[in-house]
Design a protein around this motif. Structure first.
Motif, mmCIF file in Angstrom:
data_model
loop_
_atom_site.group_PDB
_atom_site.id
_atom_site.type_symbol
_atom_site.label_atom_id
_atom_site.label_comp_id
_atom_site.label_asym_id
_atom_site.label_seq_id
_atom_site.Cartn_x
_atom_site.Cartn_y
_atom_site.Cartn_z
ATOM 1 N N PRO A 86 45.090 -36.299 -33.483
ATOM 2 C CA PRO A 86 43.653 -36.190 -33.769
ATOM 3 C C PRO A 86 43.240 -34.739 -33.982
ATOM 4 O O PRO A 86 43.862 -33.819 -33.440
ATOM 5 N N GLU A 87 42.207 -34.548 -34.760
ATOM 6 C CA GLU A 87 41.676 -33.205 -34.979
ATOM 7 C C GLU A 87 40.724 -32.862 -33.843
ATOM 8 O O GLU A 87 39.741 -33.547 -33.609
ATOM 9 N N ALA A 88 41.026 -31.782 -33.152
ATOM 10 C CA ALA A 88 40.280 -31.433 -31.950
ATOM 11 C C ALA A 88 39.002 -30.679 -32.234
ATOM 12 O O ALA A 88 38.018 -30.818 -31.508
ATOM 13 N N ILE A 89 39.008 -29.856 -33.278
ATOM 14 C CA ILE A 89 37.822 -29.056 -33.552
ATOM 15 C C ILE A 89 37.839 -28.594 -35.001
ATOM 16 O O ILE A 89 38.901 -28.382 -35.584
ATOM 17 N N ILE A 90 36.670 -28.478 -35.594
ATOM 18 C CA ILE A 90 36.565 -28.006 -36.963
ATOM 19 C C ILE A 90 37.044 -26.563 -37.031
ATOM 20 O O ILE A 90 36.609 -25.717 -36.247
ATOM 21 N N LYS A 91 37.921 -26.258 -37.970
ATOM 22 C CA LYS A 91 38.572 -24.955 -38.015
ATOM 23 C C LYS A 91 37.577 -23.805 -38.055
ATOM 24 O O LYS A 91 37.726 -22.808 -37.346
ATOM 25 N N ASN A 92 36.572 -23.914 -38.888
ATOM 26 C CA ASN A 92 35.612 -22.825 -39.040
ATOM 27 C C ASN A 92 34.311 -23.118 -38.302
ATOM 28 O O ASN A 92 33.223 -22.772 -38.769
ATOM 29 N N TYR A 93 34.436 -23.746 -37.148
ATOM 30 C CA TYR A 93 33.263 -24.070 -36.331
ATOM 31 C C TYR A 93 32.457 -22.793 -36.050
ATOM 32 O O TYR A 93 33.003 -21.782 -35.606
ATOM 33 N N LYS A 94 31.162 -22.849 -36.301
ATOM 34 C CA LYS A 94 30.297 -21.684 -36.119
ATOM 35 C C LYS A 94 29.543 -21.814 -34.792
ATOM 36 O O LYS A 94 28.612 -22.601 -34.674
ATOM 37 N N SER A 95 29.968 -21.068 -33.821
ATOM 38 C CA SER A 95 29.309 -21.118 -32.520
ATOM 39 C C SER A 95 28.101 -20.189 -32.499
ATOM 40 O O SER A 95 28.010 -19.251 -33.290
ATOM 41 N N ALA A 96 27.178 -20.452 -31.582
ATOM 42 C CA ALA A 96 25.940 -19.663 -31.508
ATOM 43 C C ALA A 96 25.498 -19.446 -30.063
ATOM 44 O O ALA A 96 24.313 -19.307 -29.797
ATOM 45 N N ASN A 97 26.450 -19.470 -29.126
ATOM 46 C CA ASN A 97 26.138 -19.256 -27.707
ATOM 47 C C ASN A 97 25.100 -20.236 -27.177
ATOM 48 O O ASN A 97 24.301 -19.892 -26.300
ATOM 49 N N LYS A 98 25.121 -21.467 -27.682
ATOM 50 C CA LYS A 98 24.125 -22.448 -27.272
ATOM 51 C C LYS A 98 24.277 -22.885 -25.817
ATOM 52 O O LYS A 98 23.325 -23.393 -25.222
ATOM 53 N N LEU A 99 25.462 -22.697 -25.256
ATOM 54 C CA LEU A 99 25.703 -23.108 -23.865
ATOM 55 C C LEU A 99 26.192 -21.936 -23.020
ATOM 56 O O LEU A 99 26.854 -22.138 -21.998
ATOM 57 N N LYS A 100 25.858 -20.742 -23.416
ATOM 58 C CA LYS A 100 26.311 -19.551 -22.703
ATOM 59 C C LYS A 100 25.833 -19.581 -21.254
ATOM 60 O O LYS A 100 24.681 -19.911 -20.973
ATOM 61 N N ASP A 101 26.750 -19.290 -20.353
ATOM 62 C CA ASP A 101 26.495 -19.239 -18.905
ATOM 63 C C ASP A 101 26.261 -20.613 -18.285
ATOM 64 O O ASP A 101 25.892 -20.707 -17.107
ATOM 65 N N LYS A 102 26.462 -21.683 -19.039
ATOM 66 C CA LYS A 102 26.331 -23.030 -18.492
ATOM 67 C C LYS A 102 27.663 -23.488 -17.893
ATOM 68 O O LYS A 102 28.734 -23.077 -18.330
ATOM 69 N N VAL A 103 27.576 -24.356 -16.904
ATOM 70 C CA VAL A 103 28.753 -24.997 -16.322
ATOM 71 C C VAL A 103 28.739 -26.459 -16.749
ATOM 72 O O VAL A 103 27.741 -27.164 -16.527
ATOM 73 N N ALA A 104 29.824 -26.906 -17.369
ATOM 74 C CA ALA A 104 29.885 -28.277 -17.890
ATOM 75 C C ALA A 104 31.051 -29.031 -17.268
ATOM 76 O O ALA A 104 32.158 -28.497 -17.131
ATOM 77 N N LEU A 105 30.800 -30.284 -16.911
ATOM 78 C CA LEU A 105 31.835 -31.197 -16.419
ATOM 79 C C LEU A 105 31.971 -32.336 -17.421
ATOM 80 O O LEU A 105 30.984 -32.996 -17.754
ATOM 81 N N VAL A 106 33.192 -32.562 -17.912
ATOM 82 C CA VAL A 106 33.468 -33.612 -18.890
ATOM 83 C C VAL A 106 34.506 -34.566 -18.307
ATOM 84 O O VAL A 106 35.639 -34.155 -18.031
ATOM 85 N N THR A 107 34.154 -35.832 -18.121
ATOM 86 C CA THR A 107 35.140 -36.787 -17.625
ATOM 87 C C THR A 107 35.984 -37.278 -18.799
ATOM 88 O O THR A 107 35.505 -37.433 -19.913
ATOM 89 N N GLY A 108 37.263 -37.514 -18.525
ATOM 90 C CA GLY A 108 38.163 -37.909 -19.603
ATOM 91 C C GLY A 108 38.265 -36.834 -20.670
ATOM 92 O O GLY A 108 38.327 -37.133 -21.864
ATOM 93 N N GLY A 109 38.330 -35.581 -20.241
ATOM 94 C CA GLY A 109 38.274 -34.467 -21.191
ATOM 95 C C GLY A 109 39.616 -33.971 -21.674
ATOM 96 O O GLY A 109 39.674 -32.996 -22.419
ATOM 97 N N ASP A 110 40.687 -34.611 -21.287
ATOM 98 C CA ASP A 110 42.018 -34.117 -21.660
ATOM 99 C C ASP A 110 42.379 -34.393 -23.105
ATOM 100 O O ASP A 110 43.210 -33.706 -23.700
ATOM 101 N N SER A 111 41.762 -35.414 -23.732
ATOM 102 C CA SER A 111 42.187 -35.824 -25.066
ATOM 103 C C SER A 111 41.031 -36.488 -25.805
ATOM 104 O O SER A 111 39.965 -36.741 -25.241
ATOM 105 N N GLY A 112 41.261 -36.778 -27.084
ATOM 106 C CA GLY A 112 40.292 -37.502 -27.886
ATOM 107 C C GLY A 112 38.944 -36.822 -27.969
ATOM 108 O O GLY A 112 38.836 -35.599 -28.111
ATOM 109 N N ILE A 113 37.882 -37.606 -27.878
ATOM 110 C CA ILE A 113 36.530 -37.066 -27.951
ATOM 111 C C ILE A 113 36.285 -36.090 -26.808
ATOM 112 O O ILE A 113 35.661 -35.043 -26.992
ATOM 113 N N GLY A 114 36.785 -36.412 -25.617
ATOM 114 C CA GLY A 114 36.586 -35.530 -24.472
ATOM 115 C C GLY A 114 37.148 -34.143 -24.708
ATOM 116 O O GLY A 114 36.509 -33.136 -24.390
ATOM 117 N N ARG A 115 38.373 -34.063 -25.251
ATOM 118 C CA ARG A 115 38.968 -32.764 -25.550
ATOM 119 C C ARG A 115 38.120 -32.006 -26.565
ATOM 120 O O ARG A 115 37.858 -30.807 -26.397
#
Length: 352
Positions: A86-115
């Motif tokens: 599966p493709e994990a992320i768009i190659k030229n993804y343009k980030s904008a610090n939208k979640l800077k300094d945030k703490v995120a918990l993702v369940t089932g984050g090892d693969s697929g949509i979670g990854r």
């Protein structure tokens, strides 16, 4: 036939790469590229002549099948065993610090949509922790954790965490939340409930009480219980994003218990959004359509895997990379501050 064989060989070669990135939001297997040690260094492979051969092969393949035949036979599925990866992320993804300094918990984050969500969140500056099933998803978890560390070295976020857990039980849910919150100053800003399993059961008479107990524990009990322990660690501005499915809206006759849990997630999301509104915590969800994740070869036979995704108007399955930005949108206060109790439908269709 020659073009078909070429496509299959190239797809299997791509499957052996550690992670995949897409060149655009339109997934085309012949344009999949390898992720190198640093995501920023990843680049498409092959020259013009090779791309021409691949394009010809892809066109020949399109009318016959979506993916090579494959079946894993047990759950949870393993991303490293998929062909193509599966493709994990768009190659030229343009980030904008939208979640800077945030703490995120993702369940089932090892693969697929979670990854994919973990990687997008990290690129947006978040410190990310995710859960996985020990003994089954260790290799996928290690890949995701290393990718997060590579991103973290560029964003200045804190060290990511991979937490093993079976989230179908309350004690495990509590332990995960306490471990993550304890590591990051007692707070969690974004929770993504994403863990899931599904099994084909053609007739309701085949569904046992034990089957129901297992699927509901993973797919909805875990959402309820992880959220229960996370909310006390959330401040105003917090965000919860739940993964449902297009099946909650259209039904699926061979995934009866799974579909029922996904409908429960929709109701849970809307009710929780009302309950947490006074606390300034938003609760939304994403209802993906057919997305190429480990759940597919782990729960369907080879014939269905081959044609997976071809039934939607776009005539193809989506990639995790195409879904993850919707989670960024819902997690970001600057993007979706006036949304709660809503679902985004990333499903390759013109409607639900």
């Amino acid at each position: 036939m020659r073009a078909l064989l070429l496509f299959q060989q190239l797809s299997r070669s791509a499957a052996r790469q550690p992670l995949l990135l897409s060149n655009s939001c339109s997934y085309r297997p012949h344009l999949a590229t390898r992720a190198l040690a640093s995501f920023a260094a990843a680049r498409p492979s092959g020259g013009g002549r090779a791309r021409a051969r691949l394009s010809l092969a892809a066109r020949a393949m399109a009318s016959q099948q979506q993916f090579p035949p494959q079946q894993q036979g047990s759950q949870p599925g393993k991303e490293h065993a998929m062909d193509p990866r599966p493709e994990a992320i768009i190659k030229n993804y343009k980030s904008a610090n939208k979640l800077k300094d945030k703490v995120a918990l993702v369940t089932g984050g090892d693969s697929g949509i979670g990854r994919a969500v973990c990687l997008c969140f990290a690129l947006e500056g978040a410190t990310v922790a995710f859960t996985f099933v020990k003994g089954h998803e260790d290799k996928d978890a290690a890949e995701t954790l290393q990718a997060l560390r590579d991103i973290k070295s560029r964003t200045g976020a804190r060290d990511p965490m991979a937490v093993p857990a079976d989230l179908g039980y309350e004690d495990n849910c509590r332990r995960v939340v306490e471990e993550v919150a304890g590591a990051y100053g007692g707070r969690i800003d974004v929770l993504v409930n994403n863990a899931a399993e599904q099994y084909e059961r053609p007739c309701i008479t085949e569904v046992t009480e034990a089957d129901l107990d297992r699927v509901f524990r993973t797919n909805i009990f875990s959402y309820f219980l992880v959220t229960k322990y996370t909310v006390p660690h959330m401040a105003e501005g917090g965000s919860i994003v739940n993964t449902s499915s297009v099946n909650a809206y259209k039904g699926n006759k061979t995934l009866l218990d799974y579909t029922a849990t996904k409908g429960a997630i929709v109701a849970f999301t809307r009710a929780l959004a009302l309950q947490l509104a006074d606390k300034g915590i938003r609760v939304n969800g994403v209802a993906p359509g057919p997305i190429w994740t480990p759940l597919i070869p782990a729960s369907f036979g080879e014939e269905k895997v081959v044609q997976f995704g071809s039934e939607v108007p776009m005539k193809r399955a989506g990639q995790p990379a195409e879904v993850a930005p919707s989670y960024v949108f819902l997690a970001s206060e600057q993007d979706s501050s006036y949304m709660s109790g809503q679902f985004l439908h990333v499903n390759g269709k013109s409607g639900m």
